[in-house]
Design an enzyme around this catalytic site. Structure first.
Site, PDB file in Angstrom:
ATOM      1  N   LYS A  27     -13.095  -7.389   3.798  1.00  0.00           N
ATOM      2  CA  LYS A  27     -14.237  -7.530   2.903  1.00  0.00           C
ATOM      3  C   LYS A  27     -15.493  -7.933   3.676  1.00  0.00           C
ATOM      4  O   LYS A  27     -16.565  -7.340   3.511  1.00  0.00           O
ATOM      5  CB  LYS A  27     -13.915  -8.575   1.830  1.00  0.00           C
ATOM      6  N   ARG A  96     -15.130 -15.918  -1.892  1.00  0.00           N
ATOM      7  CA  ARG A  96     -14.111 -14.884  -2.087  1.00  0.00           C
ATOM      8  C   ARG A  96     -13.260 -14.739  -0.836  1.00  0.00           C
ATOM      9  O   ARG A  96     -13.751 -14.857   0.287  1.00  0.00           O
ATOM     10  CB  ARG A  96     -14.763 -13.541  -2.416  1.00  0.00           C
ATOM     11  N   GLY A 105      -5.976  -8.953  -5.593  1.00  0.00           N
ATOM     12  CA  GLY A 105      -5.597  -9.971  -6.556  1.00  0.00           C
ATOM     13  C   GLY A 105      -4.636 -11.019  -6.055  1.00  0.00           C
ATOM     14  O   GLY A 105      -4.263 -11.928  -6.795  1.00  0.00           O
ATOM     15  N   MET A 107      -5.054 -13.231  -3.499  1.00  0.00           N
ATOM     16  CA  MET A 107      -5.654 -14.491  -3.049  1.00  0.00           C
ATOM     17  C   MET A 107      -6.824 -14.851  -3.960  1.00  0.00           C
ATOM     18  O   MET A 107      -7.140 -14.127  -4.901  1.00  0.00           O
ATOM     19  CB  MET A 107      -6.056 -14.391  -1.579  1.00  0.00           C
ATOM     20  N   ARG A 340     -14.270  -0.603   0.520  1.00  0.00           N
ATOM     21  CA  ARG A 340     -13.105  -0.547   1.398  1.00  0.00           C
ATOM     22  C   ARG A 340     -12.503   0.845   1.265  1.00  0.00           C
ATOM     23  O   ARG A 340     -12.776   1.554   0.286  1.00  0.00           O
ATOM     24  CB  ARG A 340     -12.067  -1.602   1.011  1.00  0.00           C
ATOM     25  N   HIS A 456      -5.849  -4.708 -12.270  1.00  0.00           N
ATOM     26  CA  HIS A 456      -4.888  -5.265 -11.322  1.00  0.00           C
ATOM     27  C   HIS A 456      -3.614  -4.425 -11.291  1.00  0.00           C
ATOM     28  O   HIS A 456      -3.114  -4.066 -10.214  1.00  0.00           O
ATOM     29  CB  HIS A 456      -4.561  -6.711 -11.715  1.00  0.00           C
ATOM     30  N   ARG A 581      30.704  14.149  10.101  1.00  0.00           N
ATOM     31  CA  ARG A 581      31.762  13.133  10.023  1.00  0.00           C
ATOM     32  C   ARG A 581      33.058  13.812   9.586  1.00  0.00           C
ATOM     33  O   ARG A 581      33.239  14.106   8.408  1.00  0.00           O
ATOM     34  CB  ARG A 581      31.340  12.042   9.032  1.00  0.00           C
ATOM     35  N   SER A 787      24.616   9.695  21.291  1.00  0.00           N
ATOM     36  CA  SER A 787      24.026   9.589  19.960  1.00  0.00           C
ATOM     37  C   SER A 787      24.167   8.136  19.538  1.00  0.00           C
ATOM     38  O   SER A 787      25.284   7.607  19.484  1.00  0.00           O
ATOM     39  CB  SER A 787      24.745  10.501  18.970  1.00  0.00           C
ATOM     40  N   THR A 790      23.223   3.601  15.024  1.00  0.00           N
ATOM     41  CA  THR A 790      22.516   2.324  14.832  1.00  0.00           C
ATOM     42  C   THR A 790      23.009   1.527  13.632  1.00  0.00           C
ATOM     43  O   THR A 790      22.733   0.337  13.544  1.00  0.00           O
ATOM     44  CB  THR A 790      21.000   2.561  14.718  1.00  0.00           C
ATOM     45  N   ASP A 792      26.331   0.892  12.978  1.00  0.00           N
ATOM     46  CA  ASP A 792      27.341   0.007  13.579  1.00  0.00           C
ATOM     47  C   ASP A 792      26.738  -0.858  14.676  1.00  0.00           C
ATOM     48  O   ASP A 792      27.148  -2.014  14.867  1.00  0.00           O
ATOM     49  CB  ASP A 792      28.504   0.828  14.146  1.00  0.00           C
ATOM     50  N   CYS A 855      21.856   8.891  15.061  1.00  0.00           N
ATOM     51  CA  CYS A 855      22.397   9.475  13.833  1.00  0.00           C
ATOM     52  C   CYS A 855      22.652   8.434  12.749  1.00  0.00           C
ATOM     53  O   CYS A 855      23.220   8.743  11.722  1.00  0.00           O
ATOM     54  CB  CYS A 855      23.678  10.259  14.120  1.00  0.00           C
ATOM     55  N   TYR A 875      16.001  13.556  19.743  1.00  0.00           N
ATOM     56  CA  TYR A 875      16.048  13.930  18.337  1.00  0.00           C
ATOM     57  C   TYR A 875      16.486  12.739  17.482  1.00  0.00           C
ATOM     58  O   TYR A 875      17.033  11.755  17.982  1.00  0.00           O
ATOM     59  CB  TYR A 875      17.013  15.103  18.112  1.00  0.00           C
TER      60      TYR A 875
END
Length: 903
Positions: A27, A96, A105, A107, A340, A456, A581, A787, A790, A792, A855, A875
Site C-alpha cells: 500500500k 492503515r 481485511g 489487518m 494494487r 470482503h 504400478r 526415479s 518422494t 516414501d 514419480c 522429468y
C-alpha cells in the site's frame, strides 16, 4: 531484529516508489508511486516494515520512531495548514496497515483519528455539516474501540441498530446529527464499561495507539491463518500508512468506491467496480450498505467519473496489469487512496494475460508468469449442468466462479466443525468479515445477501479460488435463527443442501449435477482452440500452454497403470509413463493367483502360480506399450507387502470361526489365515516389500521381467516402438540392485534369443530411502535411471506414517505454523529436497547420462515442480489430471530461471 541507529523508519509519500514493497509494504509503495505519477493522493507518510519487525521482536517501538513520526507529522501539518485534532479546524488522519503482499481485511485500519469532544464541534463548523462530523466521530470510536481497545464489535453494532430502531429507519444515513450525537455518547459508555477507561481525547495518543494496534494485527489469528492459506512468510511484518483524511461522507456530492481496470471475475474490459454515495471506505468493503455499479457514477458526478477513467487507464498502462483502486470523492474532488495489482479469478488471469500480450503491454514470457498451475487446476473443475432440472431460489453477484454444493451453515464455527467431519458446506452470511476466514477456508463456497464484487467476501474468495456469490438481496439471512428465507417465503434451514454458481450468481436449492469443464474438454481433444465456437477462455489457455510447452525443459510423464489411463494421459499431453504400478494388475479376479503364490508350499506350486500370472501380466503390458507407443514407459516391479493381497484378518477370522461352528469345509480360509499371521508385520511399509520381495521369493521379479520383455518383443514384432524402463523399488544398497539386475538381464537375453528381436530395456531404481539417496553415487553404477519416490522418501526422512499422521496431528502442526503446508503436498526442500539434490549430483558424477525423474505426488504440485527444475531432473510424473498443471509449471520454472539468468 536489532535497531540500527542510522536506520530510517518513516518515509513521506513523495520519497518512495513501487519497487520498495519490502520496506514500505504494497500500500505504501503504491501510494508513493501514484504520488510520483502526479495523481491526486492525500498527503501522508509510511512507517516501514522494519519498524514493525523491531516492535514485534522487542515488544516496543524503535527508540527513534516517535521522533521520526513527530517530524513527519509536523511537515504534514504545515502542508495542510492545520494541526492534528485542533479544536477549530482539525487535521484528521487514517492509520492503515499495508504488508508487502495483499491481505484484504486481515489487518487493522482506523479512520478519523484526531476527533474528540472538542474537535468534533470544530469539524462540524468547518464543514458546515453537523451530521457529517458526528457520523465521523461515531465511526472513530467504533473502529478504535474494536481495533485498538479490543471491545467486542457487536456491542457497537447493536447500539447503532437500537438507534435506528428507535427512529424506525433502516439505514444509518437516515440518522440525523442529534441521533448520531446520542450514538456517540452510547459508544463512549461502551468503551468505559468494557475497558475501564474513557475514550482517549488526545489526538496524538489516538494515533500512537492505532499505530501500535496495526503492528499487533500482523500476528492476529486471522492474519496468521490467511498467511498460511496463501503461503505468505510470517516474518515480513506490516508497514503503517498515516494519511490525511478525505471524506466521502460529507453528503450526496461525496462518496467512496472501489474500481477495477478490468473485471476481476471474467477478465473482460469495461467499467467495473462499486460506488457508494455519502459513505466512507469501510462501508463498501464490509458490504454494510449495497453499492451502485461504478458506471452509475457517470450520471452522479460526470467530472469525477471522467477523471477516474483517465487515471485508471494511466495506472493499468503503468503497472501493465489489472489494477484494483480505492478512491474517495469529497465534494466533487477525486482522491486516490490505494492501488494494487488486483486479485482475480483463474479464468480472468488467463484472459487478462493474453489480452495484455495482444495490446503490446507484456510479452509471452511475462504472460506465462501471470498465471499459475493452481489457477489452471481450478479451471479444470466441473461446472453446473445448464440442462439439469433445477430450483433457483435467488440470484446475486457472480463474485468468484465455480460450482459449489454443500449443506447450508450460518457461522464459521459450524463450517469448520462440519467440514472436519467430512461434510461439504456452503457458508451463508449477511456479509463476511475477517473473523469468518477459517469458515471461508473450510467451505466449498460462500454466499452473502449483502455486498458486491469488492466486498470482503468477494475479494478474499477470489484470492483463495473459492466459489462466491455476493449481494443476493432477495435472500433474507437470519444468522441467529440459522436460516435463510427466499423472496417467496421458502425457508432454507441449516443443513439443507444448496448449490451456488459463482459464474452466474445463481443460487439453487438442492444438489445441481455438474458437467466437465470446457478446459478439460480442450485437453481431452473434444474442443479445438482454433474452432470458431471455441470458448474465449479455452483460446487463452491454449496460447499460454503452447508457450509453456515451447520453453520448458522438464518433460512431463504420467502415473498410469492401464491402457485407459495411459490414453487419457497422452491426450492431456503426457510424454510417457513415469510410474506403472504393477501391483494394481494383481487385484480383482487375479488376486487368487497371488493367494496361490503366497500359500505355495513347494517350488512347483510357486512356479505354477507365477506361470498363471505371466500371460495376464504380458497382455497388460502389451496394451500399455501400445497406448504409449514411441514414448518411455517406466514399469515398477511389485512393491507393496504381500499381506495387502490377502483378505482382512478380522473378516477372515470371522469366516473361519463361522465355518468351524457350522462344521463346514474351511481348509483354504484356514491356510489364508495362517498366511496372514505369518506375514503380519508391526510396520509393513518398512518390512518385506519392494526389492526385498524379489530377493526372497524366487521367480517373482523374473516372472514380471519376462512378461515385460515378451510384451516389448511382441510390440516390436508388430512394428511398434516400445521404450521400456524397468524400475526396481525400495533399493537401499547397490548390492540389492546388482543381484536383481543380473537376473533381469538373463531373462531379457533369453527372450531375445527365443524371439530374435533385439530388446533395449533400461534398468534403474526408485530412490525412496535416505540410504539410497546418500549412496546414490554407488547405486548409479548399476542403474541407468533414478526415479525419486518422494512419497516414501518423505515418510522415511520425517519418520512419518502417512496413513496415520495426516489424520492425527497434521492439523495441529499446520495451525501452530510448524508446517506451512503438508510435506506430502509440497516437497520439504530443506530435508527431503536436500537428499534429492545430493542424490542428483552424486548420480550424475558416477553416470553423466543417467536419466532422472520423480514419480511421487509432488510431481504434479506446482511449487515442487519448480524445485525439480532447479535441481536438474529430466522429468516429473504425476496423475493424468495433473499433467496440464505440471506442463504449465515446468514452463513457468524455465521462464523464471531464464529471467533470473538474464538479470
Amino acid at each position: 531484529m536489532s535497531e540500527n541507529n542510522d536506520q530510517k523508519f518513516v518515509y513521506d509519500f513523495t520519497e518512495g516508489n513501487r519497487d520498495l514493497k519490502d520496506l514500505l509494504g504494497g500500500k505504501g509503495a503504491n501510494l508513493a508511486e501514484m504520488t510520483n505519477l502526479g495523481l491526486p493522493v492525500p498527503p501522508g507518510f509510511t512507517i516501514t516494515t522494519e519498524a514493525c519487525k523491531v516492535y514485534l521482536e522487542s515488544g516496543s517501538e524503535p527508540v527513534a520512531l516517535r521522533d521520526e513520526v513527530s517530524a513527519h507529522l509536523d511537515a504534514l501539518e504545515q502542508r495542510m495548514g492545520k494541526k492534528l485534532g485542533q479544536a477549530d479546524d482539525p487535521l484528521l488522519v487514517s492509520v492503515r496497515s499495508g504488508a508487502k503482499f495483499s491481505m484484504p481485511g486481515m489487518m487493522d485500519t482506523v479512520l478519523n483519528i484526531g476527533l474528540s469532544d472538542a474537535s468534533v464541534v470544530g469539524l462540524a463548523r468547518q464543514a458546515d455539516n453537523e451530521r457529517f462530523a458526528w457520523d465521523s466521530y461515531r465511526r472513530l470510536i467504533q473502529m478504535f474501540g474494536k481495533t485498538v481497545l479490543g471491545v467486542e464489535g457487536e456491542l457497537f453494532e447493536d447500539a447503532l441498530d437500537e438507534a435506528k430502531s428507535a427512529k424506525k429507519v433502516a439505514s444509518d444515513t437516515d440518522l440525523d446529527a442529534a441521533d448520531l450525537q446520542r450514538v456517540v455518547e452510547h459508544f463512549k459508555r461502551i468503551v468505559k464499561a468494557e475497558t475501564g477507561r474513557d475514550f482517549p481525547q488526545d489526538p496524538r495518543e489516538q494515533m500512537d495507539l492505532a499505530i501500535e494496534a496495526v503492528f499487533n494485527s500482523w500476528n492476529t489469528d486471522r492474519a496468521k491463518l490467511y498467511r498460511r492459506q496463501e503461503r505468505i512468510p510470517g516474518d515480513l511484518g506490516t508497514a503503517v500508512n498515516v494519511c490525511s483524511m478525505v471524506f466521502g461522507n460529507l453528503g450526496p456530492d461525496s462518496g467512496t468506491g472501489v474500481a477495477f481496470t478490468r473485471d476481476p471475475a471474467s477478465g473482460h474490459e469495461g467499467v467495473y467496480g462499486d460506488y457508494l454515495q455519502n459513505a466512507q471506505g469501510e462501508d463498501v468493503v464490509a458490504g454494510i450498505r449495497n453499492t451502485v455499479p461504478l458506471a452509475d457514477l457517470e450520471g452522479i458526478d460526470k467530472t469525477s467519473y471522467d477523471q477516474l477513467m483517465e487515471i485508471m487507464n494511466t495506472l493499468e498502462t503503468h503497472y501493465k496489469d489489472l489494477c484494483d483502486i480505492e478512491f474517495t470523492i469529497e465534494r466533487g474532488q477525486l482522491w486516490m487512496l490505494q492501488t494494487r495489482v488486483g486479485k482475480r479469478t483463474a479464468g480472468a488471469a488467463f484472459r487478462i494475460a493474453t489480452q495484455l500480450v495482444d495490446q503490446g503491454l507484456i510479452d509471452e514470457a511475462e504472460a506465462l508468469q501471470r498465471v499459475t498451475g493452481a489457477q489452471l487446476a481450478q479451471l479444470m473443475f466441473p461446472k453446473f449442468d445448464e440442462a439439469a432440472k433445477v430450483e433457483q431460489i435467488g440470484r446475486g453477484i457472480a463474485a468468484s466462479p465455480g460450482a459449489a454444493v454443500g449443506k447450508a451453515v450460518f457461522d464459521s464455527y459450524t463450517a469448520v466443525k462440519w467440514s472436519r467431519s467430512g461434510e461439504k458446506v456452503i457458508l451463508i452470511r449477511r456479509e463476511t468479515n475477517p473473523d469468518d476466514l477459517d469458515g471461508m477456508i473450510a467451505a466449498e463456497g460462500i454466499l452473502t445477501s449483502r455486498g458486491g464484487k469488492t466486498s470482503h467476501a468477494a475479494v478474499v474468495a477470489r484470492g483463495m479460488g473459492k466459489t462466491c456469490v455476493c449481494g443476493a438481496e432477495e435472500l433474507e439471512v437470519d444468522t441467529k435463527r440459522r436460516r435463510m428465507t427466499t423472496s417467496d417465503g421458502q425457508v432454507v434451514e441449516e443443513g439443507d443442501v444448496v448449490s451456488i454458481d459463482g459464474s452466474t450468481g445463481k443460487v439453487y436449492l438442492g444438489e445441481v449435477p455438474v458437467v466437465p469443464s470446457p478446459v478439460v474438454e480442450y485437453f481431452e481433444g473434444r474442443m479445438h482452440a482454433g474452432a470458431d465456437d471455441a470458448d474465449e477462455l479455452v483460446q487463452a489457455v491454449h496460447r499460454i500452454m503452447a508457450y509453456a510447452d515451447r520453453v520448458r525443459r522438464l518433460r512431463v510423464r504420467a502415473n498410469a497403470d492401464n491402457a485407459e489411463d495411459a490414453n487419457r494421459a497422452r491426450r492431456f499431453g503426457a510424454q510417457g509413463i513415469g510410474l506403472c504400478r504393477t501391483e494394481h494388475m494383481f487385484l480383482g479376479e487375479r488376486r487368487q493367483f497371488v493367494e496361490r503364490l503366497i500359500l505355495a508350499d513347494t517350488d512347483a506350486e510357486r512356479d505354477d502360480a507365477l506361470e498363471a500370472l505371466l500371460p495376464l501380466q504380458q497382455t497388460d503390458f502389451v496394451e500399455l506399450f501400445e497406448a504409449m507407443d514411441g514414448l518411455p514407459v517406466t514399469v515398477r516391479l511389485l512393491d507393496p507387502p504381500l499381506h495387502e493381497f490377502l483378505p482382512d484378518i478380522t473378516e477372515l477370522s470371522v469366516r473361519v470361526a463361522l465355518a468351524e461352528s457350522r462344521k463346514e469345509p474351511h481348509e483354504n480360509d484356514l491356510r489364508l489365515l495362517q498366511a496372514v499371521h505369518r506375514l503380519h508385520e508391526q510396520n509393513p511399509m518398512l518390512g518385506l516389500r519392494g526389492v526385498r520381495l524379489g530377493l526372497v521369493i524366487p521367480g517373482l521379479f523374473t516372472m514380471q521381467v519376462r512378461a515385460i520383455a515378451e510384451a516389448a518383443a511382441q510390440r516390436l514384432d508388430a512394428k511398434g516402438d516400445p521404450r521400456v524402463e524397468i524400475m526396481i523399488p525400495l533399493v537401499g544398497t547397490v548390492q540389492e540392485l546388482e543381484i536383481v539386475r543380473e537376473e533381469a538381464e538373463q531373462v531379457i537375453a533369453e527372450v531375445q534369443a527365443r524371439t530374435g528381436v533385439e530388446l533395449k530395456l533400461a534398468l534403474g531404481t526408485m530412490i525412496e530411502l535416505p540410504r539410497a539417496a546418500v549412496t546414490a553415487g554407488q547405486i548409479a553404477e548399476a542403474a541407468e535411471f533414478f526415479s525419486f519416490g518422494t512419497n516414501d522418501l518423505t515418510q522415511t526422512v520425517w519418520g512419518f506414517s502417512r496413513d496415520d499422521v495426516e489424520a492425527s496431528f497434521f492439523t495441529a502442526y499446520l495451525e501452530k505454523g510448524i508446517f506451512g503446508v503438508s510435506p506430502f503436498e509440497t516437497i520439504d526442500k530443506d530435508g527431503v529436497g536436500a537428499l534429492v539434490r545430493s542424490a542428483v549430483q552424486a548420480g550424475r558424477a558416477t553416470r553423466p547420462d543417467i536419466k532422472l525423474g520423480v514419480c511421487g505426488e509432488h510431481g504434479g504440485d506446482p511449487e515442487s515442480v519448480h524445485f525439480f527444475h532447479e535441481v536438474g531432473l529430466d522429468y516429473v510424473s504425476c496423475s493424468p489430471f495433473r499433467i496440464p498443471v505440471a506442463r504449465l509449471e515446468a514452463g513457468r520454472a524455465a521462464a523464471e530461471s531464464k529471467g533470473s539468468d538474464s538479470r
